[in-house]
Design a protein around this motif. Sequence first.
Motif, PDB file in Angstrom:
ATOM      1  N   ALA A   8       0.830  -1.207   0.000  1.00  0.00           N
ATOM      2  CA  ALA A   8       0.000   0.000   0.000  1.00  0.00           C
ATOM      3  C   ALA A   8       0.865   1.258   0.000  1.00  0.00           C
ATOM      4  O   ALA A   8       0.516   2.263  -0.613  1.00  0.00           O
ATOM      5  CB  ALA A   8      -0.928  -0.004   1.216  1.00  0.00           C
ATOM      6  N   GLY A   9       1.988   1.218   0.733  1.00  0.00           N
ATOM      7  CA  GLY A   9       2.879   2.373   0.794  1.00  0.00           C
ATOM      8  C   GLY A   9       2.392   3.485   1.709  1.00  0.00           C
ATOM      9  O   GLY A   9       2.906   4.596   1.669  1.00  0.00           O
ATOM     10  N   HIS A  10       1.396   3.187   2.544  1.00  0.00           N
ATOM     11  CA  HIS A  10       0.877   4.185   3.484  1.00  0.00           C
ATOM     12  C   HIS A  10       0.330   3.458   4.715  1.00  0.00           C
ATOM     13  O   HIS A  10       0.216   2.236   4.729  1.00  0.00           O
ATOM     14  CB  HIS A  10      -0.220   5.045   2.844  1.00  0.00           C
ATOM     15  N   VAL A  11       0.003   4.221   5.733  1.00  0.00           N
ATOM     16  CA  VAL A  11      -0.496   3.656   6.993  1.00  0.00           C
ATOM     17  C   VAL A  11      -1.775   2.855   6.748  1.00  0.00           C
ATOM     18  O   VAL A  11      -2.651   3.281   6.001  1.00  0.00           O
ATOM     19  CB  VAL A  11      -0.783   4.786   8.007  1.00  0.00           C
ATOM     20  N   LEU A  12      -1.859   1.692   7.400  1.00  0.00           N
ATOM     21  CA  LEU A  12      -3.084   0.895   7.399  1.00  0.00           C
ATOM     22  C   LEU A  12      -3.607   0.843   8.832  1.00  0.00           C
ATOM     23  O   LEU A  12      -2.871   0.519   9.758  1.00  0.00           O
ATOM     24  CB  LEU A  12      -2.819  -0.529   6.905  1.00  0.00           C
ATOM     25  N   VAL A  13      -4.864   1.173   8.989  1.00  0.00           N
ATOM     26  CA  VAL A  13      -5.509   1.172  10.298  1.00  0.00           C
ATOM     27  C   VAL A  13      -6.492   0.013  10.348  1.00  0.00           C
ATOM     28  O   VAL A  13      -7.389  -0.086   9.510  1.00  0.00           O
ATOM     29  CB  VAL A  13      -6.246   2.509  10.545  1.00  0.00           C
ATOM     30  N   VAL A  14      -6.315  -0.867  11.337  1.00  0.00           N
ATOM     31  CA  VAL A  14      -7.198  -2.014  11.511  1.00  0.00           C
ATOM     32  C   VAL A  14      -7.742  -1.956  12.936  1.00  0.00           C
ATOM     33  O   VAL A  14      -7.052  -2.304  13.891  1.00  0.00           O
ATOM     34  CB  VAL A  14      -6.451  -3.341  11.259  1.00  0.00           C
ATOM     35  N   ASP A  15      -8.969  -1.480  13.077  1.00  0.00           N
ATOM     36  CA  ASP A  15      -9.593  -1.358  14.390  1.00  0.00           C
ATOM     37  C   ASP A  15     -10.006  -2.701  14.971  1.00  0.00           C
ATOM     38  O   ASP A  15     -10.128  -2.849  16.181  1.00  0.00           O
ATOM     39  CB  ASP A  15     -10.822  -0.441  14.322  1.00  0.00           C
ATOM     40  N   ASP A  16     -10.226  -3.697  14.111  1.00  0.00           N
ATOM     41  CA  ASP A  16     -10.652  -5.024  14.563  1.00  0.00           C
ATOM     42  C   ASP A  16     -10.075  -6.067  13.601  1.00  0.00           C
ATOM     43  O   ASP A  16     -10.549  -6.191  12.468  1.00  0.00           O
ATOM     44  CB  ASP A  16     -12.177  -5.094  14.616  1.00  0.00           C
ATOM     45  N   THR A  17      -9.073  -6.800  14.042  1.00  0.00           N
ATOM     46  CA  THR A  17      -8.397  -7.752  13.150  1.00  0.00           C
ATOM     47  C   THR A  17      -9.266  -8.935  12.744  1.00  0.00           C
ATOM     48  O   THR A  17      -8.941  -9.628  11.788  1.00  0.00           O
ATOM     49  CB  THR A  17      -7.098  -8.285  13.800  1.00  0.00           C
ATOM     50  N   SER A  18     -10.371  -9.151  13.434  1.00  0.00           N
ATOM     51  CA  SER A  18     -11.239 -10.278  13.072  1.00  0.00           C
ATOM     52  C   SER A  18     -12.048 -10.010  11.804  1.00  0.00           C
ATOM     53  O   SER A  18     -12.639 -10.926  11.248  1.00  0.00           O
ATOM     54  CB  SER A  18     -12.184 -10.618  14.227  1.00  0.00           C
ATOM     55  N   SER A  19     -12.035  -8.768  11.332  1.00  0.00           N
ATOM     56  CA  SER A  19     -12.825  -8.442  10.137  1.00  0.00           C
ATOM     57  C   SER A  19     -12.032  -7.596   9.152  1.00  0.00           C
ATOM     58  O   SER A  19     -12.495  -6.567   8.694  1.00  0.00           O
ATOM     59  CB  SER A  19     -14.104  -7.705  10.548  1.00  0.00           C
ATOM     60  N   THR A  20     -10.829  -8.062   8.809  1.00  0.00           N
ATOM     61  CA  THR A  20     -10.016  -7.332   7.842  1.00  0.00           C
ATOM     62  C   THR A  20      -9.278  -8.311   6.934  1.00  0.00           C
ATOM     63  O   THR A  20      -8.858  -9.378   7.394  1.00  0.00           O
ATOM     64  CB  THR A  20      -8.999  -6.413   8.547  1.00  0.00           C
ATOM     65  N   PRO A  21      -9.090  -7.964   5.680  1.00  0.00           N
ATOM     66  CA  PRO A  21      -8.321  -8.831   4.791  1.00  0.00           C
ATOM     67  C   PRO A  21      -6.812  -8.689   4.998  1.00  0.00           C
ATOM     68  O   PRO A  21      -6.038  -9.475   4.464  1.00  0.00           O
ATOM     69  CB  PRO A  21      -8.723  -8.333   3.392  1.00  0.00           C
TER      70      PRO A  21
END
Length: 70
Positions: A8-21
């Motif tokens: 991606a080359g930029h920040v990734l925000v994952v608030d809940d890892t149970s629902s992210t690819p």
Amino acid sequence: MTESVLKAGHVLVVDDTSSTPYHSPHIGALFPAAAMLALPLIVDHQKLGAMLVTFEQPHQFTAEEIALDE
């Protein structure tokens, strides 16, 4: 997650890892985290790795938290 943030080359925000690819179940078993902020480490266009900020519980990252980590 490291591969995803570098691609991606930029920040990734994952608030809940149970629902992210972005979060691999295999890696999740080794390093459990419920929320994650991934920042790419790129110097002179060379992708070196990533910094991962994790929480044991789901967490909504604020704009201030993201800015401080960047």
